[in-house]
Design an enzyme around this catalytic site. Structure first.
Site, mmCIF file in Angstrom:
data_model
loop_
_atom_site.group_PDB
_atom_site.id
_atom_site.type_symbol
_atom_site.label_atom_id
_atom_site.label_comp_id
_atom_site.label_asym_id
_atom_site.label_seq_id
_atom_site.Cartn_x
_atom_site.Cartn_y
_atom_site.Cartn_z
ATOM 1 N N ASP A 1 39.003 41.693 75.973
ATOM 2 C CA ASP A 1 39.058 42.393 76.336
ATOM 3 C C ASP A 1 38.059 41.564 77.435
ATOM 4 O O ASP A 1 37.636 40.375 77.539
ATOM 5 C CB ASP A 1 38.367 43.586 75.808
ATOM 6 C CG ASP A 1 38.179 45.054 76.844
ATOM 7 O OD1 ASP A 1 37.334 44.916 77.571
ATOM 8 O OD2 ASP A 1 39.299 45.876 76.544
ATOM 9 N N ARG B 1 28.083 50.788 88.283
ATOM 10 C CA ARG B 1 28.609 49.700 87.190
ATOM 11 C C ARG B 1 27.937 47.840 87.326
ATOM 12 O O ARG B 1 29.216 47.052 87.117
ATOM 13 C CB ARG B 1 29.615 49.969 86.304
ATOM 14 C CG ARG B 1 30.045 49.259 84.685
ATOM 15 C CD ARG B 1 30.788 49.676 84.186
ATOM 16 N NE ARG B 1 30.627 49.381 82.344
ATOM 17 C CZ ARG B 1 31.913 48.447 81.936
ATOM 18 N NH1 ARG B 1 32.674 48.066 82.331
ATOM 19 N NH2 ARG B 1 31.930 47.939 80.952
ATOM 20 N N TRP C 1 44.653 45.559 82.480
ATOM 21 C CA TRP C 1 44.265 45.724 84.431
ATOM 22 C C TRP C 1 43.226 47.396 84.228
ATOM 23 O O TRP C 1 43.622 48.320 84.327
ATOM 24 C CB TRP C 1 45.557 46.061 85.105
ATOM 25 C CG TRP C 1 44.735 45.642 85.834
ATOM 26 C CD1 TRP C 1 44.001 46.509 87.118
ATOM 27 C CD2 TRP C 1 45.794 45.294 87.575
ATOM 28 N NE1 TRP C 1 43.860 46.371 88.254
ATOM 29 C CE2 TRP C 1 44.904 45.013 89.090
ATOM 30 C CE3 TRP C 1 46.612 44.098 87.189
ATOM 31 C CZ2 TRP C 1 45.620 44.966 89.704
ATOM 32 C CZ3 TRP C 1 46.996 43.129 88.673
ATOM 33 C CH2 TRP C 1 46.254 43.920 90.121
ATOM 34 N N ASP C 2 41.914 46.500 84.406
ATOM 35 C CA ASP C 2 41.318 47.506 84.750
ATOM 36 C C ASP C 2 40.155 47.925 86.174
ATOM 37 O O ASP C 2 40.820 46.710 86.901
ATOM 38 C CB ASP C 2 39.733 47.826 83.382
ATOM 39 C CG ASP C 2 39.339 48.221 82.077
ATOM 40 O OD1 ASP C 2 39.427 49.677 83.514
ATOM 41 O OD2 ASP C 2 38.472 48.671 82.239
ATOM 42 N N ASP D 1 38.478 57.254 77.969
ATOM 43 C CA ASP D 1 37.106 55.601 77.023
ATOM 44 C C ASP D 1 36.445 56.360 75.848
ATOM 45 O O ASP D 1 35.999 56.381 74.536
ATOM 46 C CB ASP D 1 36.757 55.029 77.771
ATOM 47 C CG ASP D 1 36.491 54.503 78.238
ATOM 48 O OD1 ASP D 1 37.870 53.479 78.326
ATOM 49 O OD2 ASP D 1 35.395 54.168 79.669
HETATM 50 C C1 GLA Z 1 36.383 49.884 81.105
HETATM 51 C C2 GLA Z 1 37.534 49.830 79.918
HETATM 52 C C3 GLA Z 1 37.115 50.001 78.238
HETATM 53 C C4 GLA Z 1 36.626 48.435 78.453
HETATM 54 C C5 GLA Z 1 35.510 48.504 79.038
HETATM 55 C C6 GLA Z 1 35.211 46.638 79.254
HETATM 56 O O1 GLA Z 1 35.236 51.023 80.675
HETATM 57 O O2 GLA Z 1 37.657 51.735 79.696
HETATM 58 O O3 GLA Z 1 37.895 49.567 77.377
HETATM 59 O O4 GLA Z 1 37.828 47.676 78.318
HETATM 60 O O5 GLA Z 1 35.443 48.646 80.652
HETATM 61 O O6 GLA Z 1 33.638 46.659 80.320
#
Ligand code: GLA
Length: 755
Positions: free
Chosen positions: A366, A443, A477-478, A548
């Site tokens: 991650d 963030r 992909w976030d 999350d």
């Molecule tokens: C988001 C995602 C999490 C993780 C964090 C990493 O909050 O939802 O699952 O990947 O970013 O910074």
């Protein structure tokens, strides 16, 4: 063919197995009007349906005293000529005029389904599955051509709609509002169902009675968002999970959207859905066209359950392009909740080694592997590996993971940039901002202007390089913040309203390129959990991280809410550690497994810290996943009881298409005292009445074993129905006694197999 035209009556009829949708050309004035949507009927001339309401007009003939436009059930209502209800289209001329009035001009009916340029959409998989109607309308004063497109999926109760605007004027036209579809009803005796929530609490169904006035859902966040999902259904006030008429809309779009259900002053109602008009405008030059996103419409004559199963069937076959079409997707382990940013090469490979021994098949690295990304304050945009943390780069790590027998996957957040990054120092103007105005940080990050090709190409090239340097078989992909102060340095003043839509088109372009360049890559989307959980994303990603909030008990509602329109196979779900990091709740490993299995299934914890007994359970879970996942992935979902209104238990079933096999998941969320307290007889669903099923409990929660979180084991309440044979009719009508469980959050899996 599913679409016919009765020329004499001037009526189009769209038929699906249990659905009819009818629209007409309304008298000499050639308005395109809605006539009927609901259970299938045989008639092709239903002009009587215009009824007294639409006949009562001050003027019967055109050119006389006028008419009340507000009573006409328009198929695609426009702003400015006397229909004051929710409208789909508003345009502005160079002179600043806003009226628009559409009349029928021509039509085409043909087999198949056209592609939408630059936009994701459902598709025909094999010839003969779809028929399309193109209805061409025009505003003569503007010379604006408006093509309404309807496609029926002949074996599903699904009709999709979109609209194409073409400027055939020699002057520019500005589109101020262009929604994708509209539904008309001649009554208001309905409820509106929408999906709402917030970060870590996505997809909660909200049911609101429809009265005169409006119920809305929508987003102006630049993404579909966690607070509102692009889904809206109207249903009989008495409709339930299994009974009653439901009419649902789901927008295949990942940006700002709007859905409105309006009870209007003539006692009818109207539902519209499309791109949110807030901060939207589009400059259409002579000869140019604009395509609105597709809206999927599902009709169910058997309540919300059948509505959900129709969406699931449609999306699994006609939207999602699964890279594992006929098998289960690999069980993954993700290091986020195990290490957050604090990892080394050794720690990651230790996790992968333990995971491999338990049968886990994919290791996902991650956030935190690139640039100076040692916490969330920096590094986004610098998509090159941090060699201090990972000597030898992603190439070395992935080959080490492969040697351990696991596939390798990687996290990216390509749409973002941290102020503390090489990228931002070099290209500060690439971040979305309004010059002279404070630029909001969320963030610790800004959003890159993905409406600009050079920005997209630059980021994509960097990511392409990383993917080409290693054997990466999965990408997460976030997208961890919303859009604010939206302006693009590359757009002129009269095109700034295009930014949010161009941004979404840019995201789709890059996701499309990624899929084309790496066809075997499994793409999972995520947006701070489920903040971009929509059908637009599903076209590129067969799975999306659901939330999350990884707490199993919270996840029941989130996943069952998402299942309103999205198949369980799309909902990213992991087993995480206890006490859970978001809620502090302690649940048994088995229970966490049952709930994660009603999703994509994987792990997100430090497996190296687990006991041998827990690792044995993990091996069993992986085995159960492989035995039953195709049932969950491809079967029919039945929600039992009310997962949203009931605090005592949750139960759902996955039934194979041939009804020969089923898996029941049962979780006691709140134990009750007394002999009858936790005794529940539940009526199962979806089985073959006459078949005899062998019913077997195949797994049951054990007491919590985690050392930090020790709880005493529950009292043994005795066996009921652990293995028996019963007919589908008995199980569905007389019901099945669930084995009594002691304690909160205990659960079991029950397997049914027809003889
Ligand atoms: C988001 C995602 C999490 C993780 C964090 C990493 O909050 O939802 O699952 O990947 O970013 O910074």
């Amino acid at each position: 063919m599913g679409i016919t035209f009765n020329e004499e009556a001037g009526i189009f009829k769209i038929d699906a197995p249990d659905t009819t949708y009818m629209l007409g050309i309304f008298d000499d004035e050639r308005f395109v009007t809605h006539l009927y949507y609901g259970k299938r009927i045989v008639d092709t001339d239903v002009n009587y349906l215009y009824g007294p309401v639409y006949q009562v007009r001050p003027s019967v003939l055109p050119g006389q005293a006028g008419r009340i436009m507000d009573t006409i059930p328009f198929e695609y209502p426009t702003y400015g000529c006397g229909d004051y209800r929710e409208h789909c289209l508003e345009v502005e001329t160079l002179e600043g005029y806003h009226a628009c009035d559409l009349r029928y001009e021509a039509h085409k009916i043909y087999p198949g389904k056209p592609k939408l340029v630059g936009l994701p959409a459902t598709f025909e998989k094999e010839e003969g599955e779809c028929t399309t109607l193109e209805l061409i309308c025009r505003d003569k004063t503007l010379n604006l051509k408006v093509t309404l497109l309807y496609t029926v999926f002949e074996y599903l109760n699904v009709i999709t709609r979109t609209v194409l605007l073409t400027n055939e004027n020699e002057k520019v036209i500005y589109i101020k509002r262009v929604l994708s579809g509209c539904l008309e009803f001649d009554h208001q005796n309905m409820d509106v169902l929408t999906l709402h929530g917030s970060w870590e609490r996505e997809c909660g169904p909200v049911r609101t009675p429809l009265r005169q006035g409006k119920v809305t859902t929508g987003s102006t966040r630049g993404e579909s968002g966690p607070t509102d999902n692009p889904f809206l259904a109207v249903l009989d006030s008495s409709a339930t999970e299994d009974v009653g008429d439901v009419f649902a809309m789901n927008l295949v779009y990942s940006g700002n959207f709007l859905g409105v259900a309006e009870g209007h002053h003539f006692r009818g109602s109207r539902v519209v859905m499309g791109i949110n008009p807030t901060n939207f405008s589009w400059k259409l030059e002579q000869g140019e066209s604009f395509t609105a996103p597709e809206v999927v419409m599902v009709y169910s004559d058997q309540g919300l359950g059948k509505m959900s199963r129709t969406f699931h069937d449609l999306y699994r076959r006609h939207l999602i392009r699964d890279v594992y079409p006929d098998t289960s997707r690999p069980v993954l382990i993700n290091n986020w909740e195990a290490t957050y940013f604090d990892f080394t090469f050794e720690k990651l490979t230790e996790i992968a080694a333990e995971a491999g021994k338990c049968g886990i098949e994919l290791f996902v690295l991650d956030d935190g592997w690139f640039g100076n990304r040692n916490d969330e304050k920096r590094g986004l945009g610098d998509w090159f590996v941090n060699e201090e943390k990972l000597p030898g780069g992603i190439g070395r790590l992935s080959s080490e993971i492969n040697k351990l027998g696991l596939k390798f996957g990687l996290w990216i957040e390509p749409e973002m940039v941290s102020p503390d990054s090489e990228l931002f120092r070099t290209h500060p103007d690439w971040a979305i901002q309004i010059p002279g105005r404070h630029r909001s940080l969320f963030r610790h990050q800004y959003v890159l202007d993905w409406s600009r090709k050079e920005v997209r190409d630059y980021i994509y090239d960097m990511i392409h390089k990383v993917l080409s340097s290693a054997n990466v078989e999965y990408i997460k992909w976030d997208m961890n913040r919303t859009l604010t102060e939206t302006a693009s340095a590359a757009l002129p003043a009269d095109r700034q309203g295009e930014l949010c839509h161009r941004y979404v088109l840019g995201v789709y372009e890059i996701m499309g390129r990624l899929r084309n360049d790496f066809p075997s890559l499994l793409l999972e989307n995520c947006s701070a959990g489920g903040s971009r959980f929509d059908p637009g994303v599903l076209y590129y990603s067969p799975q999306i991280w659901g939330s999350d909030d990884s707490d199993a008990i919270e996840r029941i509602q989130i996943q069952m809410g998402a299942s309103m329109c999205y198949p369980l196979s799309t909902i990213g779900a992991h087993i995480s550690a206890v006490p859970n990091h978001q809620t502090g709740r302690i649940t048994s490993l088995e229970t966490r497994g049952y709930i994660a299995m009603a999703g994509t299934f994987g792990y997100e914890l430090d497996i190296t810290k687990m006991s041998d007994e827990e690792k044995k359970t993990i091996r069993e879970q992986v085995d159960i996943y492989h035995r039953y996942n195709l049932l969950i992935k491809d079967g029919d979902l039945y929600r039992i009881g009310d997962p949203f209104g009931n605090r005592d238990y949750a139960c759902w079933m996955n039934v194979s298409k041939d009804k020969k096999e089923a898996l029941v998941t049962y979780i006691q969320t709140h134990a009750l005292p007394g002999f009858f307290g936790s005794a529940r007889k539940l009526r199962l669903k979806g089985l073959e009445e006459a078949s005899i099923y062998e019913v077997k409990i195949i797994s049951e929660s054990k007491e919590v074993r985690n050392e930090e979180a020790h709880t005493e084991g529950g009292q043994e309440l005795g066996d009921t129905c652990e293995s028996l044979k019963l007919s589908g009719s008995a199980l569905m009508h007389a019901g099945y006694w669930m084995k009594r469980l002691s304690g909160d959050y205990m659960g079991m899996l029950i397997h049914l197999k027809a003889e």
